[in-house]
Motif scaffolding. Structure first.
Motif, PDB file in Angstrom:
ATOM      1  N   GLY A 196      39.528 -41.042  19.392  1.00 49.13           N
ATOM      2  CA  GLY A 196      38.720 -40.728  20.575  1.00 49.13           C
ATOM      3  C   GLY A 196      38.369 -39.254  20.461  1.00 49.13           C
ATOM      4  N   THR A 197      39.196 -38.415  21.082  1.00 48.78           N
ATOM      5  CA  THR A 197      38.991 -36.965  20.913  1.00 48.78           C
ATOM      6  C   THR A 197      39.415 -36.488  19.529  1.00 48.78           C
ATOM      7  N   ALA A 198      40.139 -37.334  18.800  1.00 48.86           N
ATOM      8  CA  ALA A 198      40.720 -37.016  17.483  1.00 48.86           C
ATOM      9  C   ALA A 198      42.004 -36.192  17.597  1.00 48.86           C
ATOM     10  N   GLY A 199      42.538 -36.068  18.789  1.00 47.89           N
ATOM     11  CA  GLY A 199      43.796 -35.336  18.966  1.00 47.89           C
ATOM     12  C   GLY A 199      44.944 -36.015  18.223  1.00 47.89           C
ATOM     13  N   THR A 200      45.109 -37.311  18.433  1.00 44.76           N
ATOM     14  CA  THR A 200      46.191 -38.032  17.758  1.00 44.76           C
ATOM     15  C   THR A 200      45.993 -37.960  16.248  1.00 44.76           C
ATOM     16  N   LEU A 201      44.775 -38.231  15.840  1.00 47.85           N
ATOM     17  CA  LEU A 201      44.450 -38.257  14.410  1.00 47.85           C
ATOM     18  C   LEU A 201      44.759 -36.913  13.749  1.00 47.85           C
ATOM     19  N   MET A 202      44.296 -35.820  14.337  1.00 45.67           N
ATOM     20  CA  MET A 202      44.456 -34.516  13.697  1.00 45.67           C
ATOM     21  C   MET A 202      45.908 -34.033  13.724  1.00 45.67           C
ATOM     22  N   GLY A 203      46.613 -34.326  14.816  1.00 48.29           N
ATOM     23  CA  GLY A 203      48.023 -33.924  14.880  1.00 48.29           C
ATOM     24  C   GLY A 203      48.824 -34.629  13.796  1.00 48.29           C
ATOM     25  N   CYS A 204      48.603 -35.941  13.651  1.00 47.85           N
ATOM     26  CA  CYS A 204      49.345 -36.712  12.635  1.00 47.85           C
ATOM     27  C   CYS A 204      48.885 -36.313  11.233  1.00 47.85           C
ATOM     28  N   ALA A 205      47.587 -36.177  11.056  1.00 46.94           N
ATOM     29  CA  ALA A 205      47.063 -35.861   9.716  1.00 46.94           C
ATOM     30  C   ALA A 205      47.571 -34.506   9.244  1.00 46.94           C
ATOM     31  N   ARG A 206      47.603 -33.522  10.141  1.00 47.16           N
ATOM     32  CA  ARG A 206      48.092 -32.183   9.752  1.00 47.16           C
ATOM     33  C   ARG A 206      49.580 -32.239   9.403  1.00 47.16           C
ATOM     34  N   TYR A 207      50.324 -33.020  10.158  1.00 40.03           N
ATOM     35  CA  TYR A 207      51.763 -33.125   9.884  1.00 40.03           C
ATOM     36  C   TYR A 207      51.994 -33.770   8.511  1.00 40.03           C
ATOM     37  N   PHE A 208      51.337 -34.890   8.259  1.00 39.24           N
ATOM     38  CA  PHE A 208      51.618 -35.610   7.008  1.00 39.24           C
ATOM     39  C   PHE A 208      51.012 -34.920   5.785  1.00 39.24           C
ATOM     40  N   ARG A 209      50.031 -34.028   5.980  1.00 37.95           N
ATOM     41  CA  ARG A 209      49.501 -33.232   4.868  1.00 37.95           C
ATOM     42  C   ARG A 209      50.613 -32.357   4.270  1.00 37.95           C
ATOM     43  N   GLN A 210      51.562 -31.961   5.132  1.00 36.88           N
ATOM     44  CA  GLN A 210      52.636 -31.059   4.667  1.00 36.88           C
ATOM     45  C   GLN A 210      53.918 -31.825   4.350  1.00 36.88           C
ATOM     46  N   TRP A 211      53.852 -33.120   4.324  1.00 32.13           N
ATOM     47  CA  TRP A 211      55.077 -33.934   4.201  1.00 32.13           C
ATOM     48  C   TRP A 211      55.521 -34.014   2.752  1.00 32.13           C
ATOM     49  N   HIS A 212      56.668 -34.731   2.519  1.00 32.37           N
ATOM     50  CA  HIS A 212      57.243 -34.760   1.176  1.00 32.37           C
ATOM     51  C   HIS A 212      56.535 -35.744   0.244  1.00 32.37           C
ATOM     52  N   ARG A 213      55.639 -36.575   0.795  1.00 31.10           N
ATOM     53  CA  ARG A 213      54.892 -37.502  -0.056  1.00 31.10           C
ATOM     54  C   ARG A 213      53.517 -37.726   0.549  1.00 31.10           C
ATOM     55  N   PRO A 214      52.527 -38.068  -0.293  1.00 25.56           N
ATOM     56  CA  PRO A 214      51.179 -38.240   0.245  1.00 25.56           C
ATOM     57  C   PRO A 214      51.084 -39.464   1.153  1.00 25.56           C
ATOM     58  N   VAL A 215      50.387 -39.311   2.261  1.00 22.90           N
ATOM     59  CA  VAL A 215      50.148 -40.440   3.168  1.00 22.90           C
ATOM     60  C   VAL A 215      48.640 -40.586   3.317  1.00 22.90           C
ATOM     61  N   ARG A 216      48.169 -41.817   3.154  1.00 26.34           N
ATOM     62  CA  ARG A 216      46.745 -42.072   3.330  1.00 26.34           C
ATOM     63  C   ARG A 216      46.436 -42.147   4.830  1.00 26.34           C
ATOM     64  N   ILE A 217      45.537 -41.295   5.304  1.00 27.79           N
ATOM     65  CA  ILE A 217      45.204 -41.276   6.727  1.00 27.79           C
ATOM     66  C   ILE A 217      43.898 -42.047   6.926  1.00 27.79           C
ATOM     67  N   VAL A 218      44.004 -43.162   7.639  1.00 27.80           N
ATOM     68  CA  VAL A 218      42.816 -43.997   7.878  1.00 27.80           C
ATOM     69  C   VAL A 218      42.460 -43.901   9.361  1.00 27.80           C
ATOM     70  N   ALA A 219      41.282 -43.342   9.627  1.00 25.62           N
ATOM     71  CA  ALA A 219      40.802 -43.243  11.008  1.00 25.62           C
ATOM     72  C   ALA A 219      40.090 -44.543  11.366  1.00 25.62           C
ATOM     73  N   VAL A 220      40.360 -45.037  12.562  1.00 24.88           N
ATOM     74  CA  VAL A 220      39.693 -46.268  12.991  1.00 24.88           C
ATOM     75  C   VAL A 220      38.802 -45.934  14.191  1.00 24.88           C
ATOM     76  N   ASP A 221      37.543 -46.297  14.040  1.00 21.92           N
ATOM     77  CA  ASP A 221      36.540 -45.978  15.066  1.00 21.92           C
ATOM     78  C   ASP A 221      35.853 -47.278  15.470  1.00 21.92           C
ATOM     79  N   SER A 222      35.138 -47.246  16.586  1.00 23.39           N
ATOM     80  CA  SER A 222      34.429 -48.470  16.975  1.00 23.39           C
ATOM     81  C   SER A 222      32.954 -48.360  16.582  1.00 23.39           C
ATOM     82  N   VAL A 223      32.370 -49.493  16.225  1.00 27.68           N
ATOM     83  CA  VAL A 223      30.936 -49.533  15.910  1.00 27.68           C
ATOM     84  C   VAL A 223      30.186 -49.073  17.166  1.00 27.68           C
ATOM     85  N   GLY A 224      29.198 -48.192  16.967  1.00 27.03           N
ATOM     86  CA  GLY A 224      28.462 -47.667  18.115  1.00 27.03           C
ATOM     87  C   GLY A 224      28.906 -46.259  18.481  1.00 27.03           C
ATOM     88  N   SER A 225      30.096 -45.855  17.964  1.00 25.32           N
ATOM     89  CA  SER A 225      30.568 -44.487  18.182  1.00 25.32           C
ATOM     90  C   SER A 225      29.912 -43.588  17.129  1.00 25.32           C
TER      91      SER A 225
END
Ligand SMILES: Cc1ncc(COP(=O)(O)O)c(C=O)c1O
Length: 340
Positions: free
Chosen positions: A178-207
């Motif tokens: 939505g605002t991307a708050g959840t997405l960016m908080g999690c993505a920034r955290y896992f970017r620095q984590w001990h192993r790579p995590v694939r971050i998949v954003a899910v959006d709705s058609v029409g957005s």
């Protein structure tokens, strides 16, 4: 035994549902609806209010004002009531009736805009109204969830570490945007984590959050009619767009198993199901985030008339739908509420 004296002091952060039997692939759903605000937005609301208090922006006579499709509005209503602030929520006609009533029951005022913006959404109209309020009286304090760093920092501090603790071998994380708050908080955290995590954003058609054509969207929470200012796409590995009809099917599939979730959970689960089927590896450790539960959607996603009116009779074909048939009983919206 948790004993609390303020409603925002409780938030269940360690509940995951194993959806393997529903989606035919291992998928764990992090449930964020178990708190007194009923959604993940409690985290962002808390963080933004506390930082405004620390910065001296919020004073005893302040009126918090925010544009919200509903859940942040409920969370802010709850916190404002608990801390003694006034709160005015600017929302639009897609806001669920029960969400609006909840905000009012908590003592907030709700202003509903009805005019579409140039992208076919309501956000532009909502923001214009918020700006006009702030210009009219300096007691209004706009927390601005769309730009406030507290929005993503809340998830960096809480949501992501909670997932990391329980899934040390996490491979892929599905997050609705939505605002991307959840997405960016999690993505920034896992970017620095001990192993790579694939971050998949899910959006709705029409957005138009990630570009693309604007279109009709009736389910609140996910999707934006502008590019989210908090979004930094360099942190996102993939974007999946989900049709609202698929969102609805996913919600009903889970309801058939006794799990009543909200619309964005259906969107995220639908996107994750499609992704996991495409990748076909049963050893992938996958987690998706469920922002809220289904009760706020009883008169929309789980209601026959609403579904048929908007998506046609075919949406009810197939045996996975579980709907109620009720006459909608929506009280007429009240006139614009201004404060003071
Ligand atoms: C129901 C629902 N879906 C999706 C989201 C999207 O979250 P965000 O604004 O952090 O992108 C929210 C946020 O609260 C929500 O309440």
């Amino acid at each position: 035994m948790p004993v609390i004296s303020a409603p925002h002091d409780f938030n269940e952060g360690h509940l995951f549902v194993d959806l393997t039997s529903v989606v035919d692939h291992p998928l764990y759903l992090k449930c964020e609806g178990f708190n007194f605000a009923g959604s993940i937005k409690l985290k962002a609301a808390n963080e933004m209010v506390e930082s405004a208090e620390r910065d001296g922006i919020l004073k005893p006579d302040s009126v918090i004002v925010e544009s919200s499709s509903g859940n942040l509005g409920v969370a802010l209503s709850m916190i404002a009531a608990s801390k003694g602030y006034r709160f005015l929520c600017v929302t639009d006609s897609r806001c669920n009736l029960s969400t609006r009533l909840l905000m009012e029951a908590l003592g907030s005022r709700v202003h509903i805009v009805a005019d579409l913006d140039e992208n076919g959404g309501f956000l532009g109209t909502r923001l214009e109204y918020v700006r006009s309020l702030c210009a009219s009286d300096d007691r209004y304090v706009w927390l601005s969830q769309y730009t406030n760093p507290g929005n993503w920092q809340a998830h960096y501090r809480t949501t992501a570490p909670q997932i990391a603790r329980h899934f040390p071998r996490l491979d892929v994380l599905f997050v609705g945007t939505g605002t991307a708050g959840t997405l960016m908080g999690c993505a920034r955290y896992f970017r620095q984590w001990h192993r790579p995590v694939r971050i998949v954003a899910v959006d709705s058609v029409g957005s138009v959050a990630f570009g693309g054509e604007p279109g009709r969207r009736m389910i609140p929470g996910l999707g934006m009619s502008m590019r989210p200012p908090l979004l930094d796409e360099s942190y996102v590995n993939e974007v999946i767009r989900v049709e609202e009809a698929d969102t609805i099917r996913a919600c009903h599939r889970m309801a058939r198993r006794g799990f009543l979730f909200g619309g964005s959970t259906g969107t995220v689960v639908s996107g994750a199901t499609e992704w996991l089927a495409r990748h076909g590896n049963p050893d992938i450790t996958a987690v998706a985030i469920a922002p809220d539960l289904g009760e706020r959607y009883l008169d929309t996603i789980y209601q026959t008339n609403w579904l048929e009116d908007l998506y046609g009779d075919q949406i009810l074909d197939g045996d996975e739908l579980t709907t109620t048939t009720l006459e909608p009983d929506d009280p007429a919206p009240r006139e614009p509420d201004r404060w003071p």
